[in-house]
Design a protein around this motif. Sequence first.
Motif, PDB file in Angstrom:
ATOM      1  N   VAL A  11       0.847  -1.203   0.000  1.00  0.00           N
ATOM      2  CA  VAL A  11       0.000   0.000   0.000  1.00  0.00           C
ATOM      3  C   VAL A  11       0.880   1.249   0.000  1.00  0.00           C
ATOM      4  O   VAL A  11       0.643   2.189  -0.765  1.00  0.00           O
ATOM      5  CB  VAL A  11      -0.972  -0.002   1.204  1.00  0.00           C
ATOM      6  CG1 VAL A  11      -1.680   1.339   1.327  1.00  0.00           C
ATOM      7  CG2 VAL A  11      -1.992  -1.121   1.065  1.00  0.00           C
ATOM      8  N   GLY A  12       1.909   1.262   0.829  1.00  0.00           N
ATOM      9  CA  GLY A  12       2.812   2.419   0.876  1.00  0.00           C
ATOM     10  C   GLY A  12       3.499   2.670  -0.449  1.00  0.00           C
ATOM     11  O   GLY A  12       3.632   3.818  -0.888  1.00  0.00           O
ATOM     12  N   CYS A  15       0.944   4.052  -2.944  1.00  0.00           N
ATOM     13  CA  CYS A  15       0.629   5.443  -2.592  1.00  0.00           C
ATOM     14  C   CYS A  15       1.713   6.385  -3.105  1.00  0.00           C
ATOM     15  O   CYS A  15       1.406   7.433  -3.684  1.00  0.00           O
ATOM     16  CB  CYS A  15       0.497   5.601  -1.079  1.00  0.00           C
ATOM     17  SG  CYS A  15      -0.974   4.861  -0.387  1.00  0.00           S
ATOM     18  N   THR A  16       2.952   6.013  -2.890  1.00  0.00           N
ATOM     19  CA  THR A  16       4.076   6.819  -3.377  1.00  0.00           C
ATOM     20  C   THR A  16       4.061   6.884  -4.897  1.00  0.00           C
ATOM     21  O   THR A  16       4.227   7.954  -5.487  1.00  0.00           O
ATOM     22  CB  THR A  16       5.409   6.231  -2.880  1.00  0.00           C
ATOM     23  OG1 THR A  16       5.401   6.232  -1.447  1.00  0.00           O
ATOM     24  CG2 THR A  16       6.587   7.033  -3.389  1.00  0.00           C
ATOM     25  N   VAL A  20      -0.825   9.528  -3.834  1.00  0.00           N
ATOM     26  CA  VAL A  20      -2.079   9.666  -3.085  1.00  0.00           C
ATOM     27  C   VAL A  20      -1.889   9.114  -1.676  1.00  0.00           C
ATOM     28  O   VAL A  20      -0.881   8.488  -1.374  1.00  0.00           O
ATOM     29  CB  VAL A  20      -3.248   8.936  -3.790  1.00  0.00           C
ATOM     30  CG1 VAL A  20      -3.512   9.540  -5.163  1.00  0.00           C
ATOM     31  CG2 VAL A  20      -2.992   7.444  -3.901  1.00  0.00           C
ATOM     32  N   SER A  21      -2.890   9.310  -0.818  1.00  0.00           N
ATOM     33  CA  SER A  21      -2.813   8.845   0.567  1.00  0.00           C
ATOM     34  C   SER A  21      -3.286   7.401   0.708  1.00  0.00           C
ATOM     35  O   SER A  21      -3.954   6.860  -0.182  1.00  0.00           O
ATOM     36  CB  SER A  21      -3.672   9.740   1.471  1.00  0.00           C
ATOM     37  OG  SER A  21      -5.043   9.501   1.201  1.00  0.00           O
ATOM     38  N   ASN A  22      -2.974   6.809   1.859  1.00  0.00           N
ATOM     39  CA  ASN A  22      -3.455   5.458   2.167  1.00  0.00           C
ATOM     40  C   ASN A  22      -4.979   5.402   2.120  1.00  0.00           C
ATOM     41  O   ASN A  22      -5.555   4.437   1.603  1.00  0.00           O
ATOM     42  CB  ASN A  22      -3.008   5.029   3.568  1.00  0.00           C
ATOM     43  CG  ASN A  22      -1.551   4.683   3.648  1.00  0.00           C
ATOM     44  OD1 ASN A  22      -0.785   4.883   2.716  1.00  0.00           O
ATOM     45  ND2 ASN A  22      -1.146   4.160   4.790  1.00  0.00           N
ATOM     46  N   THR A  24      -7.058   7.101   0.384  1.00  0.00           N
ATOM     47  CA  THR A  24      -7.516   7.105  -1.005  1.00  0.00           C
ATOM     48  C   THR A  24      -7.406   5.716  -1.613  1.00  0.00           C
ATOM     49  O   THR A  24      -8.337   5.227  -2.262  1.00  0.00           O
ATOM     50  CB  THR A  24      -6.718   8.126  -1.840  1.00  0.00           C
ATOM     51  OG1 THR A  24      -6.941   9.432  -1.298  1.00  0.00           O
ATOM     52  CG2 THR A  24      -7.118   8.090  -3.298  1.00  0.00           C
ATOM     53  N   VAL A  25      -6.278   5.051  -1.398  1.00  0.00           N
ATOM     54  CA  VAL A  25      -6.088   3.700  -1.959  1.00  0.00           C
ATOM     55  C   VAL A  25      -7.113   2.737  -1.385  1.00  0.00           C
ATOM     56  O   VAL A  25      -7.746   1.982  -2.129  1.00  0.00           O
ATOM     57  CB  VAL A  25      -4.645   3.204  -1.717  1.00  0.00           C
ATOM     58  CG1 VAL A  25      -4.525   1.714  -2.024  1.00  0.00           C
ATOM     59  CG2 VAL A  25      -3.670   3.996  -2.568  1.00  0.00           C
TER      60      VAL A  25
END
Length: 67
Positions: A11-12, A15-16, A20-22, A24-25
């Motif tokens: 997830v990280g 996101c990178t 976008v932010s966690n 959002t994902v």
Amino acid sequence: MADIEDRWLSVGDICTYLGVSNDTVYRWIEKQDMPAHRVGRLWKFKKDEVDVWVKAGGASDKPDTEQ
């Protein structure tokens, strides 16, 4: 070296990659069918699948009609 490029992303990482932010994902996984795979308690992503999903408009703002 190709193995590193084809690795599963966390997830990280995703996101990178997408900027976008966690939150959002996780929202995209739940409401917009973002291509994600559950591995135990973790979500993992294939960069190529996410790229296709984004290009197809999966990340676009859609009105929430599921109420």
